[in-house]
Design an enzyme around this catalytic site. Structure first.
Site, PDB file in Angstrom:
ATOM      1  N   CYS A   2       0.823  -1.201   0.000  1.00  0.00           N
ATOM      2  CA  CYS A   2       0.000   0.000   0.000  1.00  0.00           C
ATOM      3  C   CYS A   2       0.857   1.250   0.000  1.00  0.00           C
ATOM      4  O   CYS A   2       2.044   1.214   0.324  1.00  0.00           O
ATOM      5  CB  CYS A   2      -0.901   0.036   1.242  1.00  0.00           C
ATOM      6  SG  CYS A   2      -2.021  -1.356   1.358  1.00  0.00           S
ATOM      7  N   GLY A   3       0.208   2.345  -0.353  1.00  0.00           N
ATOM      8  CA  GLY A   3       0.758   3.663  -0.092  1.00  0.00           C
ATOM      9  C   GLY A   3       0.019   4.207   1.111  1.00  0.00           C
ATOM     10  O   GLY A   3      -1.205   4.338   1.090  1.00  0.00           O
TER      11      GLY A   3
END
Length: 615
Positions: A2-3
């Site tokens: 994820c970011g």
């Protein structure tokens, strides 16, 4: 993967964050985006949590995860061991459940200590108003921090943006020395941010004098850090380095200047002791690769067998020892009908401009071939991209085809012109490399970015080439082999000057600094394509196994280049059936791909790179 993004504000003002940062985060996690905001009593603090998800396993789980008790988790990681995760489960949900059941700090540390795999996280613990964050022991996932004293805002993010002017040095990497906790109520009352540090226990070394400075001093301007008063630590997931020194040996040595041959390795393999060590490394490394190529995206919308066309796994591939071993092991664990993408990057060879006739100096020039420059659009004009890694890559492809002729090995020729390099560095790579800023960071960052993008040419059925873009979400990289097995030329220099004791000190330093020198940067660069970097040589079991061995069983730098460095891995390559690639000397990516030569600058790798500055 994820970011992740978290902004803690100590003032009533709403958090305003950069559009550029948001776009970088979305590219890391293209499958789902969401935001959650929590506030303290009487609005004494506000936390904005934002996550952008790349779906990798189990059911697609929205982030940030907020449970019934009000706890919030941002998770950028993969669990490859330590906590049970079934194939149908999502590891973010598993971590959230485990953390939600924790009461005190010791319980949270026990959960984090048990994890095996790369991770970066931010966790809001509603009970007590605490904010936890940090990176795994080896720093395999990026996490940056910055503090704006004017508005009283702390920001944590997977990736930032490089800006000119005073903000250019705003961001720092969160040191991978432990996890941090903020008492949000106390911070709001004091009006300044203090971090409570829970460090990794590292081989019995004194934490305050040995690792305290990195945790206590490397904080954003305007913030302070202090070791937790209870003396709690995270249990190290890897064992300490074996520092034993060998006794003098009378064994026959290969002359250091001799040419390395595959038969040299065959002779060494004949030793029963070497044979046993090779078997053990083969097993532990094979298991590390298996975990990473079989923990793949869950196919929720398609129950049919995987397509023969699209690969799920790709490798950063030079045809050198490290990538060849990973390819051979991946071949063991990926079904034969599924292709594997071999991503091979080359930067256009620059032909010097013809000097004006009157300006030539007699005897100072050599005959040059006719202009072989290519814009990269026509794969048939490949002479301009025949860099060393392209040549060894094609040779390695032949060895892999001999190992398994049934598999489709997609050798992807990624050709980069000077013009495209400059354009994409300006638009993307300078932001991803930031806050690192050296010539080496520029070279490696650009080379890895283009390679991971996976856009180039692959073999067509008619024997020609066709445009090709890799579909793989998982990208295996060989980083970590040189740092643990004495693969760099500086290891040989240190061994020559200071013997095994000096070499051991160098290896200790290498593994200690790999989070800040390599891993955060590579995670940001590869993740920009919505792909996940996986590092089999940095699997906790692999690191522990290699740390347990005496240094002379991993490398013998009295032997010639191409044999002595990473000797144990070379013997493993022969055990796997590899040939000439097992005795290829180390060649750094920036030289093998020829990016270091593209812009014809006389620079040191440690110099600050002006090309990374934004206008």
């Amino acid at each position: 993967m994820c970011g992740i993004f978290c902004a803690l504000s100590l003032s009533p003002a709403r958090c305003v964050w950069s559009k550029a940062v948001r776009e970088h985060l979305k590219r890391r996690g293209p499958d789902l985006s969401r935001e959650v905001t929590v506030e303290g009593a009487n609005s004494c603090y506000r936390c904005l949590f934002s996550a952008h998800v790349l779906h990798m396993r189990g059911l697609l789980t929205p982030q940030p995860v907020q449970d019934d008790a009000g706890n919030v988790l941002l998770w950028n990681g993969e669990i490859f061991g330590g906590l049970p995760v079934t194939p149908e489960e999502n590891d973010t949900a598993v971590v959230s459940r485990r953390l939600s059941s924790c009461v005190g700090p010791s319980e949270i540390l026990a959960v984090l200590s048990a994890l095996r795999g790369p991770w970066g996280f931010v966790y809001y613990q509603k009970a007590g108003d605490y904010l936890w964050f940090g990176r795994d022991f080896l720093g395999r996932r990026s996490l940056l921090w910055a503090f704006d004293a004017e508005v009283g805002a702390l920001t944590l993010t997977s990736v930032a943006a490089c800006e000119s002017g005073p903000a250019a040095s705003f961001w720092q990497e969160v040191p991978a020395v432990g996890v941090y906790r903020i008492d949000l109520k106390a911070v709001a009352e004091a009006g300044r941010v203090t971090f409570e540090v829970y460090p990794w226990a590292r081989g019995g070394r004194d934490l305050v004098s040995g690792y305290g400075p990195a945790a206590l001093e490397s904080t954003p301007g305007g913030c302070t850090a202090a070791m937790n008063r209870s003396g709690l630590v995270l249990a190290s997931p890897v064992r300490p380095l074996n520092t034993s020194i060998p006794k003098l040996s009378d064994e026959e040595e290969i002359h250091p200047n001799s040419h390395p041959r595959v038969t040299d390795l065959e002779q060494l393999l004949a030793s029963k002791e070497n044979d046993a060590e090779v078997s053990r490394l083969t097993d532990v490394l094979s298991e590390a690769v298996r975990r990473r190529v079989q923990s793949l995206p869950f196919k929720a919308r398609d129950d049919s067998p995987p397509s023969n066309e699209g690969a799920a796994v790709a490798l950063l591939f030079s045809g050198g020892l490290d990538s060849m071993v990973l390819a051979a092991l991946a071949d063991r664990h990926i079904p034969a009908h599924q292709p594997i993408d071999l991503l091979n990057v080359a930067f256009e060879l620059q032909v010097p401009k013809k000097p004006i006739e009157s300006a030539r100096k007699p005897g100072k020039h050599k005959n040059k071939p006719a202009d072989c420059k290519s814009d990269g659009a026509d794969p048939q004009t490949s002479g301009a991209f025949d860099v060393p890694d392209r040549i060894t890559g094609k040779a390695g492809l032949g060895e892999l085809r001999d190992l398994n002729p049934e598999r489709r090995w997609n050798f992807v020729e990624i050709n980069v012109t000077k013009e495209e390099l400059q354009e994409m560095r300006r638009e993307r790579v300078c932001h991803l490399v930031h806050p690192l800023d050296t010539v080496l960071d520029d070279s490696i960052g650009c080379a890895v970015w283009f390679a991971a993008r996976g856009t180039g040419f692959a073999a067509a059925e008619d024997g020609g080439q066709r445009p090709f873009t890799s579909s793989a979400k998982v990208v295996l990289t060989g980083i970590g082999a040189d740092e643990q097995l004495a693969g760099y030329s500086r290891h040989r220099v240190r061994f020559t000057a200071s013997g095994h004791e000096g070499l051991i000190q160098e290896l200790q330093m290498e593994l200690g600094r790999i989070p800040s020198r390599n891993l955060g940067r590579d995670d940001r660069v590869i993740g920009d394509h919505g792909k996940e970097a996986r590092f089999p040589y940095l699997d906790e079991d692999v690191v522990s196994h290699l740390n347990a061995l005496p240094v002379w069983e991993k490398a013998d730098l009295s032997l010639p280049r191409g044999v002595g460095e990473k000797l144990l891995l070379r013997l493993t390559a022969r055990r796997l059936g590899l040939g000439q690639s097992a005795v290829l000397p180390k060649r750094a990516m920036q030289f093998g791909s020829r990016i270091a030569k593209m812009e014809a600058r006389r620079e040191k790798a440690s110099d600050k790179c002006t090309r990374l500055l934004t206008e």
